[in-house]
Motif scaffolding. Sequence first.
Motif, PDB file in Angstrom:
ATOM      1  N   ALA A 116     -29.686-111.057  -2.090  1.00  0.00           N
ATOM      2  CA  ALA A 116     -30.691-111.378  -3.237  1.00  0.00           C
ATOM      3  C   ALA A 116     -30.965-110.117  -4.283  1.00  0.00           C
ATOM      4  N   MET A 117     -30.424-110.097  -5.369  1.00  0.00           N
ATOM      5  CA  MET A 117     -30.590-109.385  -6.315  1.00  0.00           C
ATOM      6  C   MET A 117     -31.707-109.631  -7.508  1.00  0.00           C
ATOM      7  N   ALA A 118     -31.806-110.736  -7.534  1.00  0.00           N
ATOM      8  CA  ALA A 118     -32.989-111.148  -8.387  1.00  0.00           C
ATOM      9  C   ALA A 118     -33.992-112.194  -7.629  1.00  0.00           C
ATOM     10  N   MET A 119     -35.133-112.225  -8.190  1.00  0.00           N
ATOM     11  CA  MET A 119     -35.834-113.340  -7.566  1.00  0.00           C
ATOM     12  C   MET A 119     -36.518-114.376  -8.378  1.00  0.00           C
ATOM     13  N   PRO A 120     -37.251-115.273  -7.573  1.00  0.00           N
ATOM     14  CA  PRO A 120     -37.236-115.354  -6.278  1.00  0.00           C
ATOM     15  C   PRO A 120     -36.009-116.081  -5.476  1.00  0.00           C
ATOM     16  N   THR A 121     -35.783-115.714  -4.231  1.00  0.00           N
ATOM     17  CA  THR A 121     -34.876-116.112  -3.577  1.00  0.00           C
ATOM     18  C   THR A 121     -35.658-116.661  -2.208  1.00  0.00           C
ATOM     19  N   THR A 122     -35.083-117.839  -1.658  1.00  0.00           N
ATOM     20  CA  THR A 122     -35.552-118.296  -0.363  1.00  0.00           C
ATOM     21  C   THR A 122     -34.523-118.684   0.522  1.00  0.00           C
ATOM     22  N   LEU A 123     -34.605-118.235   1.817  1.00  0.00           N
ATOM     23  CA  LEU A 123     -33.739-118.466   2.858  1.00  0.00           C
ATOM     24  C   LEU A 123     -34.345-119.240   3.807  1.00  0.00           C
ATOM     25  N   TYR A 124     -33.429-120.230   4.354  1.00  0.00           N
ATOM     26  CA  TYR A 124     -33.765-121.147   5.502  1.00  0.00           C
ATOM     27  C   TYR A 124     -33.013-120.943   6.714  1.00  0.00           C
ATOM     28  N   TYR A 125     -33.654-120.589   7.744  1.00  0.00           N
ATOM     29  CA  TYR A 125     -33.275-120.232   9.243  1.00  0.00           C
ATOM     30  C   TYR A 125     -33.358-121.407  10.087  1.00  0.00           C
ATOM     31  N   ASP A 126     -32.606-121.612  11.033  1.00  0.00           N
ATOM     32  CA  ASP A 126     -32.973-122.506  12.142  1.00  0.00           C
ATOM     33  C   ASP A 126     -33.482-121.902  13.336  1.00  0.00           C
ATOM     34  N   ALA A 127     -34.121-122.400  14.141  1.00  0.00           N
ATOM     35  CA  ALA A 127     -34.687-121.897  15.443  1.00  0.00           C
ATOM     36  C   ALA A 127     -34.053-120.685  16.024  1.00  0.00           C
ATOM     37  N   ASP A 128     -32.549-120.644  15.839  1.00  0.00           N
ATOM     38  CA  ASP A 128     -31.736-119.556  16.567  1.00  0.00           C
ATOM     39  C   ASP A 128     -31.479-118.471  15.545  1.00  0.00           C
ATOM     40  N   GLY A 129     -32.147-118.286  14.408  1.00  0.00           N
ATOM     41  CA  GLY A 129     -31.909-117.437  13.352  1.00  0.00           C
ATOM     42  C   GLY A 129     -30.440-117.536  12.701  1.00  0.00           C
ATOM     43  N   GLN A 130     -29.967-118.380  12.520  1.00  0.00           N
ATOM     44  CA  GLN A 130     -28.684-118.831  11.719  1.00  0.00           C
ATOM     45  C   GLN A 130     -29.069-119.465  10.287  1.00  0.00           C
ATOM     46  N   LEU A 131     -28.339-118.804   9.497  1.00  0.00           N
ATOM     47  CA  LEU A 131     -28.743-119.180   7.870  1.00  0.00           C
ATOM     48  C   LEU A 131     -28.180-120.643   7.819  1.00  0.00           C
ATOM     49  N   VAL A 132     -28.983-121.399   7.421  1.00  0.00           N
ATOM     50  CA  VAL A 132     -28.616-122.850   7.306  1.00  0.00           C
ATOM     51  C   VAL A 132     -28.531-123.135   5.622  1.00  0.00           C
ATOM     52  N   ASP A 133     -29.359-122.543   4.830  1.00  0.00           N
ATOM     53  CA  ASP A 133     -29.425-123.001   3.511  1.00  0.00           C
ATOM     54  C   ASP A 133     -30.180-121.835   2.499  1.00  0.00           C
ATOM     55  N   THR A 134     -29.943-121.608   1.317  1.00  0.00           N
ATOM     56  CA  THR A 134     -30.355-120.613   0.471  1.00  0.00           C
ATOM     57  C   THR A 134     -30.870-121.428  -0.839  1.00  0.00           C
ATOM     58  N   HIS A 135     -31.906-120.769  -1.639  1.00  0.00           N
ATOM     59  CA  HIS A 135     -32.067-121.275  -2.707  1.00  0.00           C
ATOM     60  C   HIS A 135     -32.559-120.032  -3.628  1.00  0.00           C
TER      61      HIS A 135
END
Length: 274
Positions: free
Chosen positions: A237-256
Amino acid sequence: MNSLDRSIALGPLGVSLGQLLLIVAMIVALIVGAWVGRRRQISVGDVLFNALLIGVIGARIVFVARYWQSYDTFWSWLDIRDRGFESLAGLAIAFTYLAWRFWRQPAMRRPLGAAVLSGALAWSMTAGALTLTAPRGASLPAIPLAALDGSPVALPTVLQASDRPMVVNLWASWCPPCRREMPMLEQAQQARNDVSFVFVNQGESVDAIETFLQRESLSLDHLYRDPDMTFGREVGAMAMPTTLYYDADGQLVDTHFGELSRATLDRSLERIAP
């Protein structure tokens, strides 16, 4: 993070790598279409731009129709800063328009077909290759962060303690879209007890953060500092805002990348907490 979701800072602006590659594919299509059509003095540039415009509008309409309850006003439907688009629907609409033009104007078939094919090849050779070579299943980084009182924090520990999916928002008080989306994220944090919302400030002092919170009358839990922006670099994430979505196991599921609306937040939350 998917390679195409990584952001690139261009001065004060930020774009995702996927957006840049889409622009490159469009340029390739325009050049090839112009080159093939020059013998017969046939231009396909207007058709390609129309297809792009119709596809974008269609993708927005389908997205708004799907999440219309998340929008407060008619004007918010038109605010595309939230990047709320249904990409597959837009692609189908654009290709339907191109197929119609291809059928109605036989003289345009050769340059238009060459343009579309070259653009698709340019996209597949760049975006497709990056997607295939990107590492899968990115985990929540264990890079040390700091609470406002100075105590060290690691997000995997926070995730393990909550045993819930996690939304990680990277922000800064000098970033206008960060400021605009923060009240909505505060409301979401208070309303959702099935998801942990974490706010990771990028590179600012405790005084700057506390001044911003007081000025905006914000009350946020799980607010941490990334003083050297190491976490931001790790996730691309070199610019903002960036939002990351992790499941309960800590795996990245989605980004915005970019400003969130309630609708785009709801779409991504569906993927980690259906």
